[in-house]
Scaffold this active site. Structure first.
Site, short mmCIF file in Angstrom:
data_model
loop_
_atom_site.label_atom_id
_atom_site.label_comp_id
_atom_site.label_asym_id
_atom_site.label_seq_id
_atom_site.Cartn_x
_atom_site.Cartn_y
_atom_site.Cartn_z
N PRO A 15 30.31 -32.27 30.15
CG PRO A 15 28.27 -32.57 31.30
CD PRO A 15 29.06 -33.08 30.36
CG ASN A 16 29.59 -28.05 34.28
OD1 ASN A 16 29.54 -26.90 33.80
ND2 ASN A 16 28.80 -28.94 34.55
NE ARG A 46 32.63 -21.98 41.35
CZ ARG A 46 32.77 -20.69 41.11
NH1 ARG A 46 33.40 -19.80 41.93
NH2 ARG A 46 32.26 -20.27 39.94
CE1 TYR A 57 35.09 -33.68 39.86
CE2 TYR A 57 34.31 -31.51 40.38
CZ TYR A 57 33.93 -32.89 40.36
OH TYR A 57 32.76 -33.03 40.38
CG ASN A 67 35.42 -37.45 32.92
OD1 ASN A 67 34.22 -37.53 33.08
ND2 ASN A 67 36.23 -36.88 33.49
CB ALA A 123 27.04 -34.23 35.36
CG HIS A 145 26.70 -39.64 37.69
ND1 HIS A 145 27.35 -40.79 37.94
CD2 HIS A 145 27.25 -38.69 37.64
CE1 HIS A 145 28.87 -40.29 38.24
NE2 HIS A 145 28.73 -38.83 38.05
CD GLU A 169 32.94 -44.79 33.86
OE1 GLU A 169 32.81 -46.20 34.02
OE2 GLU A 169 31.93 -44.32 34.00
CG HIS A 225 34.54 -40.72 36.27
ND1 HIS A 225 33.59 -39.76 35.72
CD2 HIS A 225 34.21 -42.15 35.93
CE1 HIS A 225 32.68 -40.50 34.98
NE2 HIS A 225 32.88 -41.74 35.18
CB SER A 284 36.23 -37.22 42.10
OG SER A 284 35.06 -37.52 41.04
NE ARG A 290 32.70 -36.42 44.23
CZ ARG A 290 32.30 -35.41 43.32
NH1 ARG A 290 32.93 -35.67 42.29
NH2 ARG A 290 31.73 -34.18 43.32
NE ARG A 311 29.00 -35.92 42.65
CZ ARG A 311 28.83 -34.88 41.73
NH1 ARG A 311 28.83 -34.89 40.33
NH2 ARG A 311 28.52 -33.66 42.17
#
Ligand code: CA2
Length: 142
Positions: A9-10, A17, A22, A73, A76, A79, A97, A99, A101, A106, A110
């Protein structure tokens, strides 16, 4: 070698943003980057993105007998999702996997990765390059 790349997602909103976390590039740029990396390694890839947990689970299940490995990836859902962890365990394909970031540096929420528990490697904090590293890892492994 056929690898399915699954993004959660996202990630489709990349670039709009939080460029400090990112990066500035958008999702089509990520797709292009992965396609170039795969072509250099002579790997066949299919790159998918969904905002829906069940769709991600379906795409993992479909990999059975169809794909040689998975790069994921889960965003969210990394987690939170035991369903994604269970699907990865069920298909038991080599999975890496990724990511963008560095989730280890973080917020504490996360720093837990359920999906990562079914993965043979994790690349995080490398931006787009993490996907290239994941493909190289599978290329060397398979
Ligand atoms: O670092 C990663 O790749 C993440 O998987 C990205 C997820 C985040 O929830 C994970 O903890 C780490 C977020 C995906 C994209 O989120 C956006 C946020 C703002 C603007 C655009 C995308």
């Amino acid at each position: 070698m056929r690898i399915r790349i699954i993004n959660g997602p996202n990630l489709n909103l990349l670039g709009i943003r939080e460029p400090n976390i990112y990066g500035k590039q958008d999702y089509p740029a990520l797709v292009h980057f992965i396609e170039e990396a795969a072509s250099r390694l002579d790997m066949e890839v299919q790159i998918l993105q969904s905002n829906h947990e069940g769709v991600l689970v379906d795409w993992i299940q479909e990999c059975l007998n169809e794909w040689n490995g998975i790069v994921i990836n889960p965003a969210a859902y990394t987690h939170t999702s035991v369903a994604i962890l269970d699907a990865l365990k069920a298909v038991a394909l080599p999975t890496v996997e990724v990511h963008l970031s560095d989730i280890r540096q973080r917020e504490s929420f996360r720093q837990i990765s359920y999906a990562g528990q079914a993965c043979i490697a994790t690349f995080c904090g490398l931006g787009f390059e993490g996907y290239a590293k994941a493909l190289e890892f599978l290329h060397n492994r398979l």
